[in-house]
Motif scaffolding. Sequence first.
Motif, PDB file in Angstrom:
ATOM      1  N   GLN A 120     -16.753 -28.277  14.506  1.00  0.00           N
ATOM      2  CA  GLN A 120     -15.667 -29.161  13.971  1.00  0.00           C
ATOM      3  C   GLN A 120     -14.732 -27.852  13.804  1.00  0.00           C
ATOM      4  O   GLN A 120     -13.335 -28.186  13.779  1.00  0.00           O
ATOM      5  CB  GLN A 120     -16.183 -29.558  12.467  1.00  0.00           C
ATOM      6  CG  GLN A 120     -15.059 -30.136  11.831  1.00  0.00           C
ATOM      7  CD  GLN A 120     -15.599 -30.913  10.568  1.00  0.00           C
ATOM      8  OE1 GLN A 120     -15.597 -32.162  10.595  1.00  0.00           O
ATOM      9  NE2 GLN A 120     -15.576 -30.423   9.319  1.00  0.00           N
ATOM     10  N   ASP A 121     -15.136 -26.833  13.087  1.00  0.00           N
ATOM     11  CA  ASP A 121     -13.918 -25.820  12.617  1.00  0.00           C
ATOM     12  C   ASP A 121     -13.349 -25.283  13.906  1.00  0.00           C
ATOM     13  O   ASP A 121     -11.953 -25.077  13.702  1.00  0.00           O
ATOM     14  CB  ASP A 121     -14.720 -24.542  11.974  1.00  0.00           C
ATOM     15  CG  ASP A 121     -15.407 -24.862  10.627  1.00  0.00           C
ATOM     16  OD1 ASP A 121     -15.112 -25.776  10.122  1.00  0.00           O
ATOM     17  OD2 ASP A 121     -16.204 -23.988  10.127  1.00  0.00           O
ATOM     18  N   PHE A 133      -8.423 -31.889  13.469  1.00  0.00           N
ATOM     19  CA  PHE A 133      -9.577 -32.490  13.828  1.00  0.00           C
ATOM     20  C   PHE A 133     -10.512 -32.453  12.579  1.00  0.00           C
ATOM     21  O   PHE A 133     -10.612 -31.433  11.855  1.00  0.00           O
ATOM     22  CB  PHE A 133     -10.349 -31.568  14.880  1.00  0.00           C
ATOM     23  CG  PHE A 133     -11.589 -32.334  15.333  1.00  0.00           C
ATOM     24  CD1 PHE A 133     -11.591 -33.636  16.131  1.00  0.00           C
ATOM     25  CD2 PHE A 133     -12.854 -31.893  14.716  1.00  0.00           C
ATOM     26  CE1 PHE A 133     -13.080 -34.166  16.189  1.00  0.00           C
ATOM     27  CE2 PHE A 133     -14.071 -32.625  14.932  1.00  0.00           C
ATOM     28  CZ  PHE A 133     -14.159 -33.687  15.715  1.00  0.00           C
ATOM     29  N   GLU A 134     -10.951 -33.666  12.216  1.00  0.00           N
ATOM     30  CA  GLU A 134     -12.079 -33.679  11.122  1.00  0.00           C
ATOM     31  C   GLU A 134     -13.052 -34.795  11.490  1.00  0.00           C
ATOM     32  O   GLU A 134     -12.405 -35.976  11.915  1.00  0.00           O
ATOM     33  CB  GLU A 134     -11.370 -33.960   9.776  1.00  0.00           C
ATOM     34  CG  GLU A 134     -11.976 -33.538   8.662  1.00  0.00           C
ATOM     35  CD  GLU A 134     -13.225 -34.758   8.129  1.00  0.00           C
ATOM     36  OE1 GLU A 134     -14.279 -34.426   7.406  1.00  0.00           O
ATOM     37  OE2 GLU A 134     -12.700 -35.884   8.604  1.00  0.00           O
ATOM     38  N   SER A 139     -14.850 -40.211  13.572  1.00  0.00           N
ATOM     39  CA  SER A 139     -15.685 -41.137  13.708  1.00  0.00           C
ATOM     40  C   SER A 139     -15.239 -42.664  13.449  1.00  0.00           C
ATOM     41  O   SER A 139     -15.275 -43.518  14.384  1.00  0.00           O
ATOM     42  CB  SER A 139     -16.864 -41.385  12.148  1.00  0.00           C
ATOM     43  OG  SER A 139     -17.589 -40.113  12.513  1.00  0.00           O
ATOM     44  N   LEU A 140     -14.040 -42.604  12.708  1.00  0.00           N
ATOM     45  CA  LEU A 140     -13.135 -43.827  12.626  1.00  0.00           C
ATOM     46  C   LEU A 140     -12.545 -44.055  14.253  1.00  0.00           C
ATOM     47  O   LEU A 140     -12.355 -45.239  14.477  1.00  0.00           O
ATOM     48  CB  LEU A 140     -12.023 -43.753  11.670  1.00  0.00           C
ATOM     49  CG  LEU A 140     -11.245 -44.990  11.296  1.00  0.00           C
ATOM     50  CD1 LEU A 140     -12.373 -46.087  10.682  1.00  0.00           C
ATOM     51  CD2 LEU A 140     -10.232 -44.751  10.175  1.00  0.00           C
ATOM     52  N   ARG A 141     -12.060 -42.987  14.681  1.00  0.00           N
ATOM     53  CA  ARG A 141     -11.224 -42.896  15.978  1.00  0.00           C
ATOM     54  C   ARG A 141     -12.252 -43.647  17.106  1.00  0.00           C
ATOM     55  O   ARG A 141     -11.951 -44.520  17.850  1.00  0.00           O
ATOM     56  CB  ARG A 141     -10.814 -41.762  16.311  1.00  0.00           C
ATOM     57  CG  ARG A 141     -10.098 -41.577  17.760  1.00  0.00           C
ATOM     58  CD  ARG A 141      -9.322 -40.168  17.911  1.00  0.00           C
ATOM     59  NE  ARG A 141      -8.857 -40.153  19.156  1.00  0.00           N
ATOM     60  CZ  ARG A 141      -7.750 -40.627  19.430  1.00  0.00           C
ATOM     61  NH1 ARG A 141      -6.878 -41.196  18.799  1.00  0.00           N
ATOM     62  NH2 ARG A 141      -7.175 -40.367  20.818  1.00  0.00           N
ATOM     63  N   VAL A 142     -13.570 -42.987  16.865  1.00  0.00           N
ATOM     64  CA  VAL A 142     -14.643 -43.378  17.823  1.00  0.00           C
ATOM     65  C   VAL A 142     -15.051 -44.851  17.862  1.00  0.00           C
ATOM     66  O   VAL A 142     -14.747 -45.537  18.872  1.00  0.00           O
ATOM     67  CB  VAL A 142     -16.050 -42.847  17.723  1.00  0.00           C
ATOM     68  CG1 VAL A 142     -17.036 -43.414  18.457  1.00  0.00           C
ATOM     69  CG2 VAL A 142     -15.707 -41.328  17.997  1.00  0.00           C
ATOM     70  N   GLY A 170     -10.894 -40.910   2.513  1.00  0.00           N
ATOM     71  CA  GLY A 170      -9.651 -41.814   2.059  1.00  0.00           C
ATOM     72  C   GLY A 170      -8.345 -41.140   2.329  1.00  0.00           C
ATOM     73  O   GLY A 170      -7.208 -41.526   1.604  1.00  0.00           O
ATOM     74  N   GLY A 171      -8.267 -39.951   2.637  1.00  0.00           N
ATOM     75  CA  GLY A 171      -6.869 -39.060   2.842  1.00  0.00           C
ATOM     76  C   GLY A 171      -6.629 -38.679   4.290  1.00  0.00           C
ATOM     77  O   GLY A 171      -7.630 -38.399   4.844  1.00  0.00           O
ATOM     78  N   GLY A 172      -5.259 -38.374   4.618  1.00  0.00           N
ATOM     79  CA  GLY A 172      -5.020 -37.722   5.961  1.00  0.00           C
ATOM     80  C   GLY A 172      -5.372 -38.546   7.086  1.00  0.00           C
ATOM     81  O   GLY A 172      -5.394 -37.984   8.274  1.00  0.00           O
TER      82      GLY A 172
END
Length: 389
Positions: A120-121, A133-134, A139-142, A170-172
């Motif tokens: 991830q880093d 990227f986070e 996961s939401l994009r998937v 809830g942010g970004g």
Amino acid sequence: MKKGRNELLLEEEKILAPYAVKSRHSGTRAYVEPEHPYRLPFQRDKDRIIHSHAFKRLEYKTQVFVYSEGDHFRNRLTHTLEVAGISKTISKVLGLNEDLSESIALAHDLGHSPFGHAGQDALAELMKEKGGFEHNKQSLRVVQKLERRYPEFPGLNLCEETLLGIMKHGGGYEPTNLLVVRREKGPSLEAMIVDSSDEITYSAHDLEDGLESGLLQLEEVKTLSIWKRIQDSLPKTEKKSGSEIHSISRSIGRVLLNLMVSDLIETIHQTLIQYDVNTRESISELYSKKIKIVQFSEEFQKEFVELKHFLFQNLYRHSEVSRMSERGKEIIYLLFKHFESHPDSIPESYRNREAEDGRMRIICDYIAGMTDRYAIEKLKREGIFWFPY
């Protein structure tokens, strides 16, 4: 007696607490579909997640130890299943919607990159000028876009409440109507339960795996404040000094899980009584006032923070774990740069989205979806010069 949809809905409403998310009012999907005759909305979400390609790939994604280090250490899939089990247990005891909690838990790591947080880093660094990227956002994009199991719509078309629960922080996120709803309503209690279950799970099993691997020493663990609770709850046979470390580590993990879950349930229960919580709206109101509903008791929280700090310093920063992490980062950097200059190596299903999402984003999507072993194999197949260490 055969139960149809209406009977199941009525049965659920009798069982669930007044502050739980009810299926009858929570089946909203981005793409309208007919309701199933005997599966309620969150049951369908759970099944869709389990049958997704991203879920299957979790088996070969790193938690702390890469898959090649041993067969008995946790991977991203076993971690996910443990989070789902704990979330379901807590939800059942508190009268919450178990299917919703389980769905959120099963989906919460679908966007995780290979090689754990090191991966991830690496992707976050590579994408810092292109939206970042986070893994929670991924996961939401998937589930909204990348999965392609259904010809009628992109993603899995999950219920809005499930999507809101996956939006862990809830942010970004992209400025969509879903984000507006998330900011207005806040997370459901089911989603908060999953968030805490995630922390509980990795803290207990990372401690267990760390001891079993030999990277952590039992004498070090005994210096922690929480050890007194663990020791008092250990089976008598495990308290003998001659017990094998493998047996002790498993008992410690199991006992610690039970202690954390029990304390969390009791503290949540007392908080719900204290604030007279009796509707879903009550949960949202407390959230807006920054009143924490899902937390440990004060003394236990101090011990839990100390445990997390101990794991960070002694396990996650251990030279052996750092070595594996750096190796994973290097693989991702090499693959990313290779795909930037050799786009024909990217599968067509990803290249088809380049005009819409840009090359760097489709490369990021492709690499984030890889398993550890596929990333290593891809490196070899592409003939990229690399020294494993």
